[in-house]
Design a protein around this motif. Structure first.
Motif, PDB file in Angstrom:
ATOM      1  N   ASP A 163      32.396   4.522   9.443  1.00 34.82           N
ATOM      2  CA  ASP A 163      32.214   5.204   8.151  1.00 34.82           C
ATOM      3  C   ASP A 163      31.177   4.535   7.266  1.00 34.82           C
ATOM      4  OD1 ASP A 163      35.471   6.525   7.406  1.00 34.82           O
ATOM      5  OD2 ASP A 163      34.773   5.682   9.300  1.00 34.82           O
ATOM      6  N   TYR A 164      31.043   3.215   7.407  1.00 38.17           N
ATOM      7  CA  TYR A 164      30.197   2.467   6.490  1.00 38.17           C
ATOM      8  C   TYR A 164      28.760   2.309   6.988  1.00 38.17           C
ATOM      9  CZ  TYR A 164      34.712   1.304   4.506  1.00 38.17           C
ATOM     10  OH  TYR A 164      35.967   1.389   3.960  1.00 38.17           O
ATOM     11  N   TYR A 165      28.424   3.018   8.054  1.00 36.23           N
ATOM     12  CA  TYR A 165      27.115   2.814   8.662  1.00 36.23           C
ATOM     13  C   TYR A 165      26.412   4.130   8.967  1.00 36.23           C
ATOM     14  CZ  TYR A 165      28.844  -1.897   9.393  1.00 36.23           C
ATOM     15  OH  TYR A 165      29.348  -3.152   9.204  1.00 36.23           O
ATOM     16  N   ALA A 166      25.105   4.112   8.747  1.00 41.13           N
ATOM     17  CA  ALA A 166      24.272   5.150   9.340  1.00 41.13           C
ATOM     18  C   ALA A 166      24.078   4.768  10.805  1.00 41.13           C
ATOM     19  CB  ALA A 166      22.921   5.229   8.634  1.00 41.13           C
ATOM     20  N   ILE A 167      23.976   5.771  11.669  1.00 40.66           N
ATOM     21  CA  ILE A 167      23.851   5.515  13.097  1.00 40.66           C
ATOM     22  C   ILE A 167      22.611   6.211  13.646  1.00 40.66           C
ATOM     23  CG2 ILE A 167      24.905   5.787  15.375  1.00 40.66           C
ATOM     24  CD1 ILE A 167      26.404   3.831  13.623  1.00 40.66           C
ATOM     25  N   GLY A 168      21.853   5.469  14.400  1.00 43.50           N
ATOM     26  CA  GLY A 168      20.658   6.032  15.020  1.00 43.50           C
ATOM     27  C   GLY A 168      20.777   6.023  16.527  1.00 43.50           C
ATOM     28  N   TRP A 169      20.135   7.014  17.138  1.00 47.90           N
ATOM     29  CA  TRP A 169      19.958   7.036  18.588  1.00 47.90           C
ATOM     30  C   TRP A 169      18.487   6.740  18.879  1.00 47.90           C
ATOM     31  CZ3 TRP A 169      23.411   7.126  22.426  1.00 47.90           C
ATOM     32  CH2 TRP A 169      24.698   7.584  22.170  1.00 47.90           C
ATOM     33  N   PHE A 170      18.274   5.849  19.823  1.00 49.52           N
ATOM     34  CA  PHE A 170      16.936   5.446  20.228  1.00 49.52           C
ATOM     35  C   PHE A 170      16.831   5.611  21.737  1.00 49.52           C
ATOM     36  CE2 PHE A 170      15.624   3.239  16.313  1.00 49.52           C
ATOM     37  CZ  PHE A 170      16.845   3.150  15.668  1.00 49.52           C
TER      38      PHE A 170
END
Length: 121
Positions: free
Chosen positions: A30-37
């Motif tokens: 919940d406390y994080y933005a998440i990226g896919w690389f």
């Protein structure tokens, strides 16, 4: 210890679909933005997509717009990357990573081990 684990990769024919999952342990997504690389052999790592903490903001690389969809289920502590209409050029190792920024402005501090996606006939 913060840990991200990717799953869902595999071999798929061109035009096929895969759904990648990024599961967190040791912390609440919940406390994080998440990226896919992703990173293909001999190429630089590329950010494919990212989703803000709330899920209200997403962005995509031009190469995957209209084909990939990022989503999150904070109750399951998991972020997904739905990949449709896959092309051979999507072949790469896919990684998820977390950023403690609300939006996807980075930096990304924790990384998973990656999952291989191969698109081939």
């Amino acid at each position: 210890q913060l840990q991200l684990v990717e799953s869902g990769g595999g071999l798929v024919q061109p035009g096929g679909s895969l759904r990648l999952s990024c599961a967190a342990s040791g912390f609440t997504l919940d406390y994080y933005a998440i990226g896919w690389f992703r990173q293909a052999p001999g190429k630089e790592r590329e950010r494919v997509s990212c989703i803000s903490r709330s899920g209200g903001s997403t962005n995509y690389a031009d190469s995957v717009k209209g084909r990939f969809t990022i989503s999150r289920d904070n109750a399951k502590n998991t972020v997904y990357l739905q990949m449709n209409s896959l092309k051979p050029e999507d072949t790469a190792v896919y990684y998820c990573a977390s950023s403690d920024h609300y939006y996807c402005s980075g930096p990304f501090g924790s990384w998973g081990q990656g999952t291989q996606v191969t698109v081939s006939s």
